[in-house]
Design a protein around this motif. Sequence first.
Motif, PDB file in Angstrom:
ATOM      1  N   UNK A 263      27.488  81.644  42.734  1.00  0.00           N
ATOM      2  CA  UNK A 263      26.254  80.860  42.613  1.00  0.00           C
ATOM      3  C   UNK A 263      25.149  81.370  43.537  1.00  0.00           C
ATOM      4  N   UNK A 264      25.001  82.703  43.547  1.00  0.00           N
ATOM      5  CA  UNK A 264      23.941  83.324  44.321  1.00  0.00           C
ATOM      6  C   UNK A 264      24.226  83.546  45.789  1.00  0.00           C
ATOM      7  N   UNK A 265      25.432  83.203  46.242  1.00  0.00           N
ATOM      8  CA  UNK A 265      25.801  83.391  47.641  1.00  0.00           C
ATOM      9  C   UNK A 265      27.041  84.271  47.738  1.00  0.00           C
ATOM     10  N   UNK A 266      27.104  85.061  48.810  1.00  0.00           N
ATOM     11  CA  UNK A 266      28.288  85.870  49.067  1.00  0.00           C
ATOM     12  C   UNK A 266      29.329  84.989  49.752  1.00  0.00           C
ATOM     13  N   UNK A 267      30.546  85.015  49.215  1.00  0.00           N
ATOM     14  CA  UNK A 267      31.654  84.257  49.779  1.00  0.00           C
ATOM     15  C   UNK A 267      32.742  85.245  50.169  1.00  0.00           C
ATOM     16  N   UNK A 268      33.280  85.078  51.376  1.00  0.00           N
ATOM     17  CA  UNK A 268      34.386  85.909  51.858  1.00  0.00           C
ATOM     18  C   UNK A 268      35.630  85.040  51.993  1.00  0.00           C
ATOM     19  N   UNK A 269      36.748  85.527  51.433  1.00  0.00           N
ATOM     20  CA  UNK A 269      38.011  84.799  51.506  1.00  0.00           C
ATOM     21  C   UNK A 269      39.120  85.749  51.948  1.00  0.00           C
ATOM     22  N   UNK A 270      40.266  85.166  52.246  1.00  0.00           N
ATOM     23  CA  UNK A 270      41.455  85.970  52.446  1.00  0.00           C
ATOM     24  C   UNK A 270      41.661  86.764  51.163  1.00  0.00           C
ATOM     25  N   UNK A 271      42.063  88.014  51.275  1.00  0.00           N
ATOM     26  CA  UNK A 271      42.229  88.868  50.106  1.00  0.00           C
ATOM     27  C   UNK A 271      43.464  88.571  49.283  1.00  0.00           C
ATOM     28  N   UNK A 272      44.393  87.765  49.842  1.00  0.00           N
ATOM     29  CA  UNK A 272      45.631  87.455  49.128  1.00  0.00           C
ATOM     30  C   UNK A 272      45.692  85.973  48.805  1.00  0.00           C
TER      31      UNK A 272
ATOM     32  N   UNK B 238      40.918  88.839  40.456  1.00  0.00           N
ATOM     33  CA  UNK B 238      40.812  87.607  39.695  1.00  0.00           C
ATOM     34  C   UNK B 238      39.454  87.465  39.035  1.00  0.00           C
ATOM     35  N   UNK B 239      39.313  86.420  38.217  1.00  0.00           N
ATOM     36  CA  UNK B 239      38.053  86.154  37.535  1.00  0.00           C
ATOM     37  C   UNK B 239      37.349  84.980  38.185  1.00  0.00           C
ATOM     38  N   UNK B 240      36.013  85.078  38.254  1.00  0.00           N
ATOM     39  CA  UNK B 240      35.194  83.998  38.798  1.00  0.00           C
ATOM     40  C   UNK B 240      34.364  83.418  37.660  1.00  0.00           C
ATOM     41  N   UNK B 241      34.450  82.102  37.513  1.00  0.00           N
ATOM     42  CA  UNK B 241      33.648  81.376  36.530  1.00  0.00           C
ATOM     43  C   UNK B 241      32.942  80.258  37.282  1.00  0.00           C
ATOM     44  N   UNK B 242      31.638  80.415  37.502  1.00  0.00           N
ATOM     45  CA  UNK B 242      30.915  79.458  38.338  1.00  0.00           C
ATOM     46  C   UNK B 242      31.412  79.597  39.760  1.00  0.00           C
ATOM     47  N   UNK B 243      32.029  78.537  40.280  1.00  0.00           N
ATOM     48  CA  UNK B 243      32.589  78.579  41.633  1.00  0.00           C
ATOM     49  C   UNK B 243      34.110  78.665  41.616  1.00  0.00           C
ATOM     50  N   UNK B 244      34.714  78.814  40.431  1.00  0.00           N
ATOM     51  CA  UNK B 244      36.172  78.794  40.327  1.00  0.00           C
ATOM     52  C   UNK B 244      36.726  80.212  40.205  1.00  0.00           C
ATOM     53  N   UNK B 245      37.607  80.552  41.131  1.00  0.00           N
ATOM     54  CA  UNK B 245      38.308  81.836  41.149  1.00  0.00           C
ATOM     55  C   UNK B 245      39.708  81.613  40.604  1.00  0.00           C
ATOM     56  N   UNK B 246      40.112  82.431  39.633  1.00  0.00           N
ATOM     57  CA  UNK B 246      41.455  82.361  39.066  1.00  0.00           C
ATOM     58  C   UNK B 246      42.249  83.584  39.524  1.00  0.00           C
ATOM     59  N   UNK B 247      43.385  83.326  40.174  1.00  0.00           N
ATOM     60  CA  UNK B 247      44.245  84.412  40.643  1.00  0.00           C
ATOM     61  C   UNK B 247      44.853  85.127  39.432  1.00  0.00           C
ATOM     62  N   UNK B 248      44.872  86.475  39.457  1.00  0.00           N
ATOM     63  CA  UNK B 248      45.374  87.223  38.308  1.00  0.00           C
ATOM     64  C   UNK B 248      46.893  87.150  38.123  1.00  0.00           C
ATOM     65  N   UNK B 249      47.641  86.756  39.125  1.00  0.00           N
ATOM     66  CA  UNK B 249      49.095  86.758  38.986  1.00  0.00           C
ATOM     67  C   UNK B 249      49.635  85.527  38.265  1.00  0.00           C
TER      68      UNK B 249
ATOM     69  N   UNK C 225      43.979  78.394  40.485  1.00  0.00           N
ATOM     70  CA  UNK C 225      42.532  78.388  40.616  1.00  0.00           C
ATOM     71  C   UNK C 225      42.091  77.792  41.945  1.00  0.00           C
ATOM     72  N   UNK C 226      41.005  78.369  42.478  1.00  0.00           N
ATOM     73  CA  UNK C 226      40.469  77.961  43.775  1.00  0.00           C
ATOM     74  C   UNK C 226      38.967  77.782  43.670  1.00  0.00           C
ATOM     75  N   UNK C 227      38.460  76.763  44.334  1.00  0.00           N
ATOM     76  CA  UNK C 227      37.024  76.536  44.419  1.00  0.00           C
ATOM     77  C   UNK C 227      36.502  77.427  45.541  1.00  0.00           C
ATOM     78  N   UNK C 228      35.661  78.395  45.214  1.00  0.00           N
ATOM     79  CA  UNK C 228      35.153  79.325  46.233  1.00  0.00           C
ATOM     80  C   UNK C 228      34.237  78.639  47.239  1.00  0.00           C
ATOM     81  N   UNK C 229      33.666  77.499  46.884  1.00  0.00           N
ATOM     82  CA  UNK C 229      32.769  76.791  47.809  1.00  0.00           C
ATOM     83  C   UNK C 229      33.527  75.962  48.846  1.00  0.00           C
ATOM     84  N   UNK C 230      34.754  75.543  48.512  1.00  0.00           N
ATOM     85  CA  UNK C 230      35.525  74.702  49.434  1.00  0.00           C
ATOM     86  C   UNK C 230      36.867  75.303  49.831  1.00  0.00           C
ATOM     87  N   UNK C 231      37.386  76.226  49.024  1.00  0.00           N
ATOM     88  CA  UNK C 231      38.708  76.794  49.247  1.00  0.00           C
ATOM     89  C   UNK C 231      39.832  75.983  48.631  1.00  0.00           C
TER      90      UNK C 231
END
Length: 103
Positions: A36-45, A56-67, A71-77
């Motif tokens: 959503x226009x901001x850079x987010x840094x997370x643990x890589x695993x 993984x794929x990002x849809x809006x703020x939701x990251x889906x792990x490829x394995x 799903x994780x909310x990138x804004x809250x974790x």
Amino acid sequence: MTDKKEYCIGSLAAVEAGEAILVEAGGQDVALFMCRGKVVATNGQCPHAEGPLHEGEVDGAILTCPWHGWTFDLETGECQEDDSIILERYPVRIDGDDVFVSL
């Protein structure tokens, strides 16, 4: 208490290009995403089973792990499958085209 250290881990232009980036900082894998226009840094695993989150794929703020599709909310974790699991996020600072993360 350990002081956080700041690392220059990439270019803003690369993250803005739309691809997630995996980098190593301080001996740790860090994934960078545009959310959503901001850079987010997370643990890589993934905290579920250590999957490579940068693949993984990002849809809006939701990251889906490829394995396993967790799903994780990138804004809250927050993990949508198990609210006791939180994806670790790191503070990001932008200076020009440089992306810095504090670990």
